[in-house]
Design a protein around this motif. Structure first.
Motif, PDB file in Angstrom:
ATOM      1  N   HIS A   8       1.042  -1.161  -0.214  1.00 57.81           N
ATOM      2  CA  HIS A   8      -0.185  -0.268  -0.335  1.00 57.81           C
ATOM      3  C   HIS A   8       0.452   1.185   0.068  1.00 57.81           C
ATOM      4  O   HIS A   8       1.780   0.997   0.877  1.00 57.81           O
ATOM      5  CB  HIS A   8      -0.642  -0.129   1.322  1.00 57.81           C
ATOM      6  CG  HIS A   8      -2.284  -1.586   0.982  1.00 57.81           C
ATOM      7  ND1 HIS A   8      -2.964  -1.216   0.524  1.00 57.81           N
ATOM      8  CD2 HIS A   8      -1.713  -2.016   2.322  1.00 57.81           C
ATOM      9  CE1 HIS A   8      -3.196  -2.591   1.128  1.00 57.81           C
ATOM     10  NE2 HIS A   8      -2.260  -2.668   2.199  1.00 57.81           N
ATOM     11  N   HIS A  10       1.658   5.593   0.642  1.00 58.28           N
ATOM     12  CA  HIS A  10       0.717   6.107   1.663  1.00 58.28           C
ATOM     13  C   HIS A  10       1.977   7.383   0.681  1.00 58.28           C
ATOM     14  O   HIS A  10       0.946   8.337   2.404  1.00 58.28           O
ATOM     15  CB  HIS A  10       1.045   5.787   3.617  1.00 58.28           C
ATOM     16  CG  HIS A  10       1.069   3.931   3.847  1.00 58.28           C
ATOM     17  ND1 HIS A  10      -0.964   4.201   3.227  1.00 58.28           N
ATOM     18  CD2 HIS A  10       0.989   2.875   3.302  1.00 58.28           C
ATOM     19  CE1 HIS A  10      -1.155   3.326   3.665  1.00 58.28           C
ATOM     20  NE2 HIS A  10      -0.269   2.272   4.126  1.00 58.28           N
ATOM     21  N   ARG A  12       0.205  10.075  -0.405  1.00 57.89           N
ATOM     22  CA  ARG A  12      -0.618  11.096  -0.108  1.00 57.89           C
ATOM     23  C   ARG A  12      -0.815  11.685   1.741  1.00 57.89           C
ATOM     24  O   ARG A  12      -0.599  12.582   1.451  1.00 57.89           O
ATOM     25  CB  ARG A  12      -2.392  10.800  -0.799  1.00 57.89           C
ATOM     26  CG  ARG A  12      -2.409  12.343  -0.833  1.00 57.89           C
ATOM     27  CD  ARG A  12      -3.833  12.071  -1.789  1.00 57.89           C
ATOM     28  NE  ARG A  12      -3.587  11.465  -2.413  1.00 57.89           N
ATOM     29  CZ  ARG A  12      -3.950  13.245  -3.498  1.00 57.89           C
ATOM     30  NH1 ARG A  12      -4.778  14.209  -3.048  1.00 57.89           N
ATOM     31  NH2 ARG A  12      -3.345  13.277  -5.056  1.00 57.89           N
ATOM     32  N   GLN A  13      -1.224  10.346   1.735  1.00 56.81           N
ATOM     33  CA  GLN A  13      -0.982  10.458   3.202  1.00 56.81           C
ATOM     34  C   GLN A  13      -0.042  11.159   4.331  1.00 56.81           C
ATOM     35  O   GLN A  13       0.192  11.606   5.100  1.00 56.81           O
ATOM     36  CB  GLN A  13      -1.762   9.171   4.491  1.00 56.81           C
ATOM     37  CG  GLN A  13      -3.057   8.485   3.587  1.00 56.81           C
ATOM     38  CD  GLN A  13      -2.423   8.114   2.086  1.00 56.81           C
ATOM     39  OE1 GLN A  13      -1.735   7.946   1.272  1.00 56.81           O
ATOM     40  NE2 GLN A  13      -3.432   6.803   2.639  1.00 56.81           N
ATOM     41  N   VAL A  14       1.163  10.791   4.150  1.00 54.35           N
ATOM     42  CA  VAL A  14       2.433  11.201   4.391  1.00 54.35           C
ATOM     43  C   VAL A  14       2.321  12.723   4.371  1.00 54.35           C
ATOM     44  O   VAL A  14       3.347  13.266   4.892  1.00 54.35           O
ATOM     45  CB  VAL A  14       3.660  10.201   4.132  1.00 54.35           C
ATOM     46  CG1 VAL A  14       4.899  11.468   4.815  1.00 54.35           C
ATOM     47  CG2 VAL A  14       3.517   9.038   4.772  1.00 54.35           C
ATOM     48  N   ALA A  16       0.033  15.178   3.524  1.00 57.83           N
ATOM     49  CA  ALA A  16      -1.258  15.453   4.561  1.00 57.83           C
ATOM     50  C   ALA A  16      -0.496  15.916   5.729  1.00 57.83           C
ATOM     51  O   ALA A  16      -0.879  16.780   6.132  1.00 57.83           O
ATOM     52  CB  ALA A  16      -2.735  14.569   3.831  1.00 57.83           C
ATOM     53  N   THR A  17      -0.352  14.856   6.468  1.00 57.75           N
ATOM     54  CA  THR A  17       0.103  15.130   8.250  1.00 57.75           C
ATOM     55  C   THR A  17       1.530  15.940   8.163  1.00 57.75           C
ATOM     56  O   THR A  17       1.817  16.599   9.271  1.00 57.75           O
ATOM     57  CB  THR A  17       0.532  13.335   8.365  1.00 57.75           C
ATOM     58  OG1 THR A  17       2.222  13.166   7.897  1.00 57.75           O
ATOM     59  CG2 THR A  17      -0.250  13.008   8.134  1.00 57.75           C
ATOM     60  N   PHE A  21      -0.647  20.014   0.735  1.00 59.98           N
ATOM     61  CA  PHE A  21      -1.693  18.913  -0.640  1.00 59.98           C
ATOM     62  C   PHE A  21      -1.534  19.018  -1.526  1.00 59.98           C
ATOM     63  O   PHE A  21      -2.480  18.847  -1.994  1.00 59.98           O
ATOM     64  CB  PHE A  21      -2.296  19.743   0.628  1.00 59.98           C
ATOM     65  CG  PHE A  21      -2.974  19.741   2.024  1.00 59.98           C
ATOM     66  CD1 PHE A  21      -3.293  18.191   2.715  1.00 59.98           C
ATOM     67  CD2 PHE A  21      -2.437  20.228   2.833  1.00 59.98           C
ATOM     68  CE1 PHE A  21      -3.448  17.967   3.948  1.00 59.98           C
ATOM     69  CE2 PHE A  21      -2.418  20.503   4.409  1.00 59.98           C
ATOM     70  CZ  PHE A  21      -3.618  19.270   4.188  1.00 59.98           C
ATOM     71  N   THR A  47      -0.758   9.643  -6.602  1.00 57.56           N
ATOM     72  CA  THR A  47      -2.096   9.834  -6.560  1.00 57.56           C
ATOM     73  C   THR A  47      -2.178   7.742  -6.691  1.00 57.56           C
ATOM     74  O   THR A  47      -3.422   7.283  -6.833  1.00 57.56           O
ATOM     75  CB  THR A  47      -3.242  10.259  -7.808  1.00 57.56           C
ATOM     76  OG1 THR A  47      -2.132  10.559  -8.816  1.00 57.56           O
ATOM     77  CG2 THR A  47      -2.744  11.492  -7.263  1.00 57.56           C
ATOM     78  N   CYS A  67      10.615  12.025   7.039  1.00 58.03           N
ATOM     79  CA  CYS A  67      10.227   9.786   7.672  1.00 58.03           C
ATOM     80  C   CYS A  67      10.958   8.531   7.105  1.00 58.03           C
ATOM     81  O   CYS A  67      11.859   8.761   5.591  1.00 58.03           O
ATOM     82  CB  CYS A  67       8.617   9.576   6.711  1.00 58.03           C
ATOM     83  SG  CYS A  67       8.786   9.620   5.112  1.00 58.03           S
ATOM     84  N   GLU A  71       6.745   4.717   6.540  1.00 60.13           N
ATOM     85  CA  GLU A  71       5.506   5.126   6.179  1.00 60.13           C
ATOM     86  C   GLU A  71       5.168   5.379   5.049  1.00 60.13           C
ATOM     87  O   GLU A  71       4.066   5.264   4.657  1.00 60.13           O
ATOM     88  CB  GLU A  71       6.338   6.474   7.045  1.00 60.13           C
ATOM     89  CG  GLU A  71       6.966   5.877   8.313  1.00 60.13           C
ATOM     90  CD  GLU A  71       6.760   8.108   9.172  1.00 60.13           C
ATOM     91  OE1 GLU A  71       6.308   8.422   8.755  1.00 60.13           O
ATOM     92  OE2 GLU A  71       7.539   7.594   9.288  1.00 60.13           O
ATOM     93  N   GLU A  74       3.420   0.323   2.707  1.00 63.89           N
ATOM     94  CA  GLU A  74       3.781  -0.795   4.145  1.00 63.89           C
ATOM     95  C   GLU A  74       3.128  -2.262   2.855  1.00 63.89           C
ATOM     96  O   GLU A  74       2.215  -2.139   1.885  1.00 63.89           O
ATOM     97  CB  GLU A  74       1.833  -0.280   4.485  1.00 63.89           C
ATOM     98  CG  GLU A  74       0.894  -1.602   5.672  1.00 63.89           C
ATOM     99  CD  GLU A  74      -0.728  -1.286   6.008  1.00 63.89           C
ATOM    100  OE1 GLU A  74      -1.385  -2.070   6.085  1.00 63.89           O
ATOM    101  OE2 GLU A  74      -0.227   0.023   5.376  1.00 63.89           O
TER     102      GLU A  74
END
Length: 110
Positions: A8, A10, A12-14, A16-17, A21, A47, A67, A71, A74
């Motif tokens: 998986h 990640h 985009r999620q990393v 955003a945190t 954006f 994306t 990171c 992270e 996955e």
């Protein structure tokens, strides 16, 4: 059982945190680290899960986002049941057999 590896993505999620954006924000940051990608390439990288990626790009992303690789990626393992056929070849146990239509041809008796 056969183990099939998957993952998986990640990014985009990393991002955003970390308050990032816009995918275009990565373009100059990657270029500062010697990775020159177009806006479209960076958009796809963010994306969609990449099928191939250079280690330079991965290292630059880890540096930019402060990171680790774990992270961003996955790793997952999916076990699939496999059964043997009479010929000895493996067949996925969850897949139904293929159905073929039969054609009957009568001999020409003229």
């Amino acid at each position: 059982m056969i183990k099939k590896m998957g993952y998986h993505w990640h990014l985009r999620q990393v991002m955003a945190t970390r308050g990032m954006f816009q995918t275009s924000e990565l373009v100059p940051l990657l270029a500062d680290r010697g990775v020159h990608l177009s806006r479209e390439q960076v958009y796809r990288l963010v994306t969609q899960p990449p099928q191939r990626m250079s280690m330079d790009t991965l290292a630059a992303l880890c540096d930019i986002l402060d990171c680790g690789v774990q992270e961003l990626i996955e790793v997952s393992v999916v076990e699939q049941a496999v059964r043997k056929t009479a010929t000895g070849s493996a067949v996925n146990a969850g897949t139904p057999p293929q159905i073929r239509r039969a054609t009957i041809r009568w001999p020409d008796l003229t």
